[in-house]
Structure formats: structure tokens, C-alpha cells
Design a protein around this motif. Structure first.
Motif, mmCIF file in Angstrom:
data_model
loop_
_atom_site.group_PDB
_atom_site.id
_atom_site.type_symbol
_atom_site.label_atom_id
_atom_site.label_comp_id
_atom_site.label_asym_id
_atom_site.label_seq_id
_atom_site.Cartn_x
_atom_site.Cartn_y
_atom_site.Cartn_z
ATOM 1 N N ILE A 1 -26.981 -29.974 -39.565
ATOM 2 C CA ILE A 1 -25.619 -30.145 -40.082
ATOM 3 C C ILE A 1 -24.728 -28.996 -39.643
ATOM 4 N N GLN A 2 -25.235 -27.755 -39.751
ATOM 5 C CA GLN A 2 -24.442 -26.594 -39.358
ATOM 6 C C GLN A 2 -24.137 -26.608 -37.858
ATOM 7 N N LYS A 3 -25.069 -27.116 -37.062
ATOM 8 C CA LYS A 3 -24.852 -27.209 -35.625
ATOM 9 C C LYS A 3 -23.669 -28.125 -35.317
ATOM 10 N N LYS A 4 -23.569 -29.225 -36.037
ATOM 11 C CA LYS A 4 -22.446 -30.131 -35.837
ATOM 12 C C LYS A 4 -21.129 -29.461 -36.243
ATOM 13 N N ARG A 5 -21.216 -28.562 -37.212
ATOM 14 C CA ARG A 5 -20.018 -27.856 -37.681
ATOM 15 C C ARG A 5 -19.585 -26.776 -36.686
ATOM 16 N N ARG B 1 -20.821 -26.289 -33.559
ATOM 17 C CA ARG B 1 -20.927 -26.731 -32.173
ATOM 18 C C ARG B 1 -21.631 -25.685 -31.305
ATOM 19 N N ASN B 2 -20.971 -25.251 -30.207
ATOM 20 C CA ASN B 2 -21.660 -24.344 -29.281
ATOM 21 C C ASN B 2 -21.706 -22.904 -29.763
ATOM 22 N N ARG B 3 -21.181 -22.635 -30.954
ATOM 23 C CA ARG B 3 -21.262 -21.285 -31.522
ATOM 24 C C ARG B 3 -22.596 -21.065 -32.237
ATOM 25 N N LEU B 4 -23.386 -22.097 -32.385
ATOM 26 C CA LEU B 4 -24.678 -21.964 -33.053
ATOM 27 C C LEU B 4 -25.760 -22.665 -32.252
ATOM 28 N N HIS C 1 -24.058 -13.807 -42.379
ATOM 29 C CA HIS C 1 -23.840 -12.387 -42.083
ATOM 30 C C HIS C 1 -24.046 -12.033 -40.610
ATOM 31 N N GLY C 2 -24.840 -12.845 -39.905
ATOM 32 C CA GLY C 2 -25.141 -12.504 -38.519
ATOM 33 C C GLY C 2 -24.334 -13.284 -37.504
ATOM 34 N N ILE C 3 -24.384 -14.625 -37.584
ATOM 35 C CA ILE C 3 -23.804 -15.463 -36.547
ATOM 36 C C ILE C 3 -22.305 -15.702 -36.742
ATOM 37 N N THR C 4 -21.911 -16.061 -37.974
ATOM 38 C CA THR C 4 -20.514 -16.432 -38.222
ATOM 39 C C THR C 4 -19.503 -15.357 -37.817
ATOM 40 N N GLY D 1 -24.025 -17.315 -32.000
ATOM 41 C CA GLY D 1 -25.329 -16.777 -31.636
ATOM 42 C C GLY D 1 -26.440 -17.770 -31.897
ATOM 43 N N LYS D 2 -27.655 -17.253 -31.996
ATOM 44 C CA LYS D 2 -28.837 -18.104 -32.130
ATOM 45 C C LYS D 2 -29.708 -17.629 -33.285
ATOM 46 N N ILE D 3 -30.272 -18.599 -34.001
ATOM 47 C CA ILE D 3 -31.239 -18.332 -35.063
ATOM 48 C C ILE D 3 -32.585 -18.912 -34.629
ATOM 49 N N LYS D 4 -33.614 -18.118 -34.757
ATOM 50 C CA LYS D 4 -34.961 -18.584 -34.427
ATOM 51 C C LYS D 4 -35.873 -18.378 -35.631
ATOM 52 N N ILE D 5 -36.667 -19.387 -35.940
ATOM 53 C CA ILE D 5 -37.636 -19.309 -37.026
ATOM 54 C C ILE D 5 -39.018 -19.562 -36.413
ATOM 55 N N TYR D 6 -39.916 -18.636 -36.586
ATOM 56 C CA TYR D 6 -41.260 -18.825 -36.068
ATOM 57 C C TYR D 6 -42.274 -18.196 -37.019
#
Length: 397
Positions: A265-269, A271-274, A304-307, A313-318
Motif C-alpha cells: 500500500i505504501q509503495k502505491k502511495r 511510488r518510486n520514492r519507496l 523517520h528514515g525514508i520519508t 529510499g529502500k527498506i529491507k527486511i531479512y
């Protein structure tokens, strides 16, 4: 494992996990999909600790009481040696049973007294576990009215039939994922309404908002607005999952599935910023964690990081598993936490840090003082938050 079983397992891995999680978030009774040998292919709702960690010889295989009931083409409702009610329903394809939907693992009001007859000291010696852990696991087993188990059985039966249908369709490759999703959602909604008409409600009744959202989604489907349809279903499932918040352990897979919908959902909001990436091995997903531990860390990374970054930017979960420990990392390449936020995490009187500290305390309560939440890194190159848990049963005392 024969060829058909392998195909079913591949089908589960690639398609099935998120298909029913929204519906079953309305119920807190265990549901699993197993193959014909009793290997657990997927946990929709997790088993009680007592069943998984004490009765089962292996966390990836149902207990011997279930194994005895896995007969081709036959469903059953039975009571195990410890008095728990259980359900077994076959998943059939071309007159062949390829798996089973199993679950319940609860006491009825009439059988609840049997939990007090369990020989805790004998089990502690046999399993090499602390008696306190076994006693706590027994006390945590739910007692559910018979009518609620009846509803659960009907839903499980409906799911077993849908899996059979979807499995057949996946082999023939004649349907699209979106069309199957829409058909399945509509069938399940009708089943819920039918059960409600019989005055047998689920744990949480479907909310007016969910019905409205799903109605809009169906309209979007017929108007071929597939992106809108997917967004609405994601939001509906998110709301259902977030409403069902208790103090129980959920599978990491269920938490990650919820986060995947949130980030979609946030990706659709944005777009290319996330951009985002989720890399969680299948071997990690069945292990359990207190609910709503990971998502707040993902939200922090986004807020706090991307917005604040102009280009996003990019978020990675591993996740990494080492012996009996699992470490889940939430990483972003944003600007890092603001200075005041980092300071708040170390200051008990600062309200900004309450959520972080309470989350850390929840993890320590379940897994011990060696586990919890830690900000590994936070600077202008980004932030990394580590969530540490244990797979050992005695760490959850």
C-alpha cells in the motif's frame, strides 16, 4: 514424497500463504495444511505451544494422534490423548488425497478438566523441559464452545475444498491470480454470511467497513481496475489482522505477510520514492513471535528514515538463523533516526521511547534477557534495527 505431493508443496510455497490469512485472522483457533505423511506445509493459525513443542516429535510434523487419522478421502473429528478436540479434512484432487487441512487443538467446556490430569513431571522428564514451562503451556490451551468449533470445522472444510479447486486450476494454468482471488473472496464472504444467519458468529464478526471495502473491490474487479482491487483487499486484510491483536505468539510468516501488505500500500502511495525487499526463508516463517513486533519497526524506518529524504529510499527486511536464535533485521538507507528519537530510546521519562522499550520488554518476557530489540546502526547512511528471538521452548518461560 510422490510427485503430486511435491507439486502441492510447491503450490503452497508460491501461492497459498496469503490467500486465507485475512479470513482466518477472524479466528484464533489453529489451522494447518499438511501433506499425506503429516508434514506441516503451512500454518495459517499456529498450534498451541503444548501441541507443537511437547506433543509433536518434530515442529514440522503433526503429532502421532493426527498421523493415525490421516486416511485417504476421510475427514474426522476426534479427541486426542490429552482431551483436545481436533479436526482432519482431506484435500482431494482427481479422486486422490494430496493433503489435509487440520486444526482446532482446543478443549471444550466438557473436556477442560482433562488438562488437570496431565502428568507434568513425567512430561518434563521425558522432554527434558522445565515443569513450569509445561504447566504454562497447558494453561494457555484455549477452551472453546462446541458451536464455535463447529463453525471452525465448516470454514476449514470450505478452505480444503477451495485448496483442491485452486490446486487443480494451478496445474491446468487456466485462471489468473486476480480472478481466483476475487472468486474465492466472494465464496468465503457468502459462507460467513450463511454461518451468521445460523446465529453462530465467528470470534470477531465481520465489520461494516470490511463489507464495504470488499464490495468496492468487486466493483473495481468488474471495471477491470485490478490495482484498486488489490489495494482494497490488502487494506481489508490489514484491518482484520490489526483488530485481532492479543498477547499470543503469531508465526513470523503471518507477521511478514501483514507487513508485505502494508508496504504494498505504501509503495502505491510513495511510488518510486519507496523500494522494499523482504527476504525471509521458509524455514524461519513457522517460528513464532509476539504480534505486532516487526511492523512498528518498519513504520519507523519509513517515517523517520525514508520519508524525510527527497529521493526516498529502500527498506529491507531479512532474517538470520543461528542454532536456536533468530535475528530479524529492518534496514533502511534513509537519514537515520532523528537525534531526539535516538535519545528518547534511552530515557524512560520520554514518551517517544515508550513504544520501543515496551516492545523490547515484551520480547524479553517471552524469550529471556538475552533477547529483544536493538538499534544496531543509525546515521546518515541509514538505520538498522535488530529483533532477536529464540526457538528454544524453555526460553519462553
Amino acid at each position: 514424497m510422490n510427485k503430486t505431493d511435491k507439486t502441492l508443496k510447491d503450490f503452497v510455497d508460491s501461492n497459498l500463504y496469503s490467500r486465507y490469512s485475512g479470513l482466518l485472522s477472524l479466528s484464533n483457533i489453529s489451522v494447518q495444511l499438511v501433506d499425506t505423511q503429516g508434514e506441516i506445509l503451512l500454518e495459517f493459525n499456529p498450534s498451541p505451544d503444548f501441541c507443537k513443542l511437547i506433543c509433536q516429535q518434530d515442529e514440522r510434523r503433526v503429532c502421532s494422534d493426527y498421523i493415525c487419522k490421516l486416511e485417504p478421502g476421510k475427514g474426522d473429528r476426534f479427541t486426542c490423548r490429552h482431551g483436545l478436540s481436533n479436526i482432519v479434512l482431506p484435500v482431494d484432487f482427481n479422486d486422490q488425497t494430496v493433503g489435509y487441512v487440520v486444526g482446532a487443538q482446543v478443549y471444550s467446556p466438557e473436556s477442560e478438566h482433562r488438562k488437570y490430569l496431565i502428568d507434568i513431571m513425567a512430561l518434563a522428564k521425558e522432554k527434558n523441559l522445565e515443569p513450569e514451562f509445561i504447566a504454562k503451556s497447558i494453561s494457555a490451551i484455549k477452551t472453546i464452545e462446541e458451536s464455535k468449533v463447529d463453525i471452525h470445522e465448516q470454514l476449514c472444510n470450505h478452505i480444503a475444498k477451495n485448496i483442491s479447486y485452486d490446486f487443480s486450476e494451478s496445474l491446468q494454468n487456466t485462471d489468473t491470480a486476480i480472478a481466483r482471488l476475487s472468486i474465492e473472496k466472494e465464496m468465503l464472504e457468502k459462507k460467513i454470511l450463511d454461518l451468521e444467519a445460523k446465529n453462530m458468529s465467528l470470534v470477531v464478526n465481520p465489520h461494516f467497513l470490511f463489507n464495504t471495502l470488499n464490495t468496492i473491490a468487486r466493483i473495481a474487479y468488474f471495471e477491470k481496475s485490478h490495482t484498486t482491487e488489490e489495494l482494497i483487499y490488502c487494506l481489508s486484510d490489514l484491518l482484520r489482522y490489526n483488530l485481532k491483536q492479543d498477547d499470543e505468539l503469531h508465526t513470523i510468516g503471518a507477521e511478514i505477510d501483514n507487513i508485505d501488505k502494508y508496504l504494498y500500500i505504501q509503495k502505491k502511495r510513495f511510488r518510486n520514492r519507496l523500494e522494499y525487499e523482504i527476504d525471509i526463508a521458509d524455514s524461519v516463517k513457522p517460528h513464532r513471535i509476539p504480534n505486532m513486533i516487526i511492523q512498528p519497526m518498519v513504520e519507523n524506518a519509513l517515517i523517520h528514515g525514508i520519508t524525510p529524504k527527497r529521493d526516498g529510499g529502500k527498506i529491507k527486511i531479512y532474517a538470520e538463523k543461528y542454532k536456536d536464535d533468530i535475528h530479524i533485521f529492518v534496514v533502511d538507507n534513509g537519514n537515520g533516526f532523528p537525534k531526539e528519537v535516538l535519545q528518547s530510546l534511552q530515557q524512560p521519562e520520554n514518551k517517544l521511547g515508550i513504544g520501543f522499550r515496551s516492545t523490547d520488554k515484551r520480547l524479553k518476557r517471552y524469550f529471556g534477557e538475552d533477547y529483544g530489540l536493538k538499534v544496531v546502526k543509525s546515521d546518515y547512511s541509514g538505520s538498522t534495527v535488530k529483533i532477536s528471538i529464540s526457538t528454544k521452548p524453555n526460553a519462553r518461560r
